[in-house]
Design an enzyme around this catalytic site. Sequence first.
Site, PDB file in Angstrom:
ATOM      1  NE  ARG A  99      21.112  60.993  36.108  1.00  0.00           N
ATOM      2  CZ  ARG A  99      20.722  61.214  37.217  1.00  0.00           C
ATOM      3  NH1 ARG A  99      19.576  61.599  37.560  1.00  0.00           N
ATOM      4  NH2 ARG A  99      21.802  61.153  38.383  1.00  0.00           N
ATOM      5  CE  LYS A 110      23.203  64.304  36.748  1.00  0.00           C
ATOM      6  NZ  LYS A 110      24.881  63.976  36.977  1.00  0.00           N
ATOM      7  CB  THR A 127      32.391  59.186  33.660  1.00  0.00           C
ATOM      8  OG1 THR A 127      31.087  59.250  33.075  1.00  0.00           O
ATOM      9  CG2 THR A 127      32.620  58.510  35.069  1.00  0.00           C
TER      10      THR A 127
END
Length: 815
Positions: free
Chosen positions: A547, A552, A654
Amino acid sequence: MNFERMTVEQIKDSILNKLHTQFACDVADATPEQLYQALALVVRDEIMQRRSASRDARKAQQAKKVYYLSAEFLVGRALHNNMVNLVNETNYMKALDELGIDRSVVFEEEPEPGLGNGGLGRLAACFLDSLTTLKLPAMGCTIRYEFGLFRQRLVDGYQVEVPDNWLASGNIWEIPHPQDAVDIHFGGRIETYEDNGRTYYRHLDYKTVQAMPYDIPVVGYDSTKVNFLRTWSAKAVNQIDMGRFNRGQYVQAMEERELAEVISKILYPNDDSYQGKELRLKQQYFFSSASIQFAVKEFIDTYGYNFAIFPDKVAIHINDTHPAVAIPELMRILMDDYGLGWDEAEAICRRTFAYTNHTVLVEALEKWPESLFREQLPRVYMILEEMNRRLCAKLWDAFPGQWERIGHMAILAYNQVHMANLCVAYTHSVNGVSAIHTDILKRQTFHDFYMLEPRKFVNVTNGITHRRWLMQCNPELSSLIDEAIGDEWRKDMKKIEALKPFADDPAFRQKFEEIKYHNKLRLADAVFRHQGIEMNPDSIFDAQAKRLHEYKRQLMNALGIMMLYNDIDEHPEKEFHSRTFIFGAKAAPGYHRAKLTIKLINAVGDLVRKHPRASKLINVVFLENYCVSQAELLMPATEISQQISTAGKEASGTGNMKFMMNGAVTLGTMDGANCEIYDQVGADNIYIFGLTAQEVESGYATYRAHDIYETNPKVRKVMEQLIDGTLCPENPRMFQEIYHSLLFGDYGGMADPYFVLKDLTSYITTQKEMMADYDNRDLWLRKAVLNTACSGLFTSDRSIEEYNRLIWHLKPLKL
């Protein structure tokens, strides 16, 4: 009961029978959609046979069941995955080949369910797979989003959102259960009355939306156990106002229906406006209330009205704060519908509910205006007021006179409803999803709650189902592992560690490399077919897929590519290994900075393609509409996995596990599950750079981004290129906002709050070390094999075993 797997001939006969009876056609004249439907019906029948065999086992054994409430379940396509879990993939594939059916065409016909967006939803889907494989009674609960999030289109480098009508042709896997439909009430007013000395509450003048359930079967691997994902669809009680319709007011006649059913239209509607917040709250209450009503009904059907044993037979797990309103909703049902007193109802709730936190970002810990709760959920708001009063009284005893501290921990404070505080205060277990994340929850995010109830806080590191993320998506590698160590790892992923010695076997490494190359060809072919972009399989495939959010740091990746471009441009004599930088990400529709970053990444790609030499050494590929089926191609093909979030911000991740399991080597910070990957593979088989979480925390007081700009000429140059027309000559100031946020901050806030410039030099230095190692093929392949061999810890089977041991205490069904 053991089931014999369908033979190739049985599968062929069943497919032909479905084509004849459902579509009156044969293989030769069937459309791809008809072939998909026929095959899916055959697989579905095999699954439902198993469901019938275990149907009443939970009730007969009076086994405890977990209801896993999550706003997202990013399940991906089901057809191929179900074949794998039935342990009959080989026979199905052979049957398709013998019938002359192109399996790739058939699989492509299946729509991608729009029930999730990112890691939160994919985790929930993996957990359902593992719960079922381990024979644990469970049901996932969410909304049946008609249009999902959105389909992402890239137009002139910008993200454009278009509707994702994934249900246009229906969903062959789902089973409607109209007998379980329930009513959900919004708005209105509460009237109190006394009877026999007790106060009762009557909800009046409310608007009703019906929640219609659809169940999607989840089959366990090599098991007769079948659980369900229950999705709730919003339906208007009154489909049409005939009076208005007969008066010619056709649009107005449908208004009530449209207002009701919009609840289950879109995943995460933009909540920048009050109306958006109202819709989001309605969504959360809608599926939470429906799920709780069903859980209570199932309990009563099995155990009667003995609510004292409710927590012994029912576990309700809240996956992030979206379903937090389920807690006061169960209180409401127990007290108002079944006459329990407050203390008894509260004790039941505390023992029943558990909460997984997925973020330490303050802005992501949900808060709602109190006025919104009071208006839309008046009885629930009353219960929250009492819960808050009791909580604050308890906190006053613990922290007398410390009003600010108590306000920080309250459910209702500063005219807002704090959903995370509700979850922590009124559940029996709170868990983080990686070791570092749980430590941050204890030390910072929920430190005061931790001081009061330290035993409540546990860690369960995330995991992924290796059945989809290795066995299904990388069959060649799975077969190679079978040849090396046998197939017991398929049922017990811990046994994959037996692969470690093969990292030193030259013949095994060569086969491993050949398989990686085949997977790169597969991905390149798919990208060319869908986007017309050519990818060189001889280049390094370097991926960042997640995302899109500032923490990030896709932005840092883009700036790093620009620095590599500058290096190539300034040093024509130097040799560089060609690299394909692959991005997969969606930005939330209202997240302007994230959407601008997508434009920047694509602008960097355009810049590279115009340079005679750089275009041969760098390729920037942004995957359009990144989804589970694209990930199933990307993970096996990737050689470098970029996990570069600001340390302390990523709860777990993940994607890092999926890449690792398929032999990619991680380039990352010591954040989330990267820390545990580091522990498993060792320092020599992962590339770590940048600040630690503790250094980030202390850096908020001391870091000045402008110092980096002033003292590092390479950083200064790339920053100037953001605004000097290098990237966008027709609009040189297009990326002024990004430039300004990195050097000066937003609206008086901290400059570069995610430490992009601070970590950039370390990031580039570590990449150079990584490139040197990549050119030593034996060394690199040894690292890649060891990453696969060390991935056993990250199976979701292990995660679910820990959840069950620490939190739920379910017993596997005897089937």
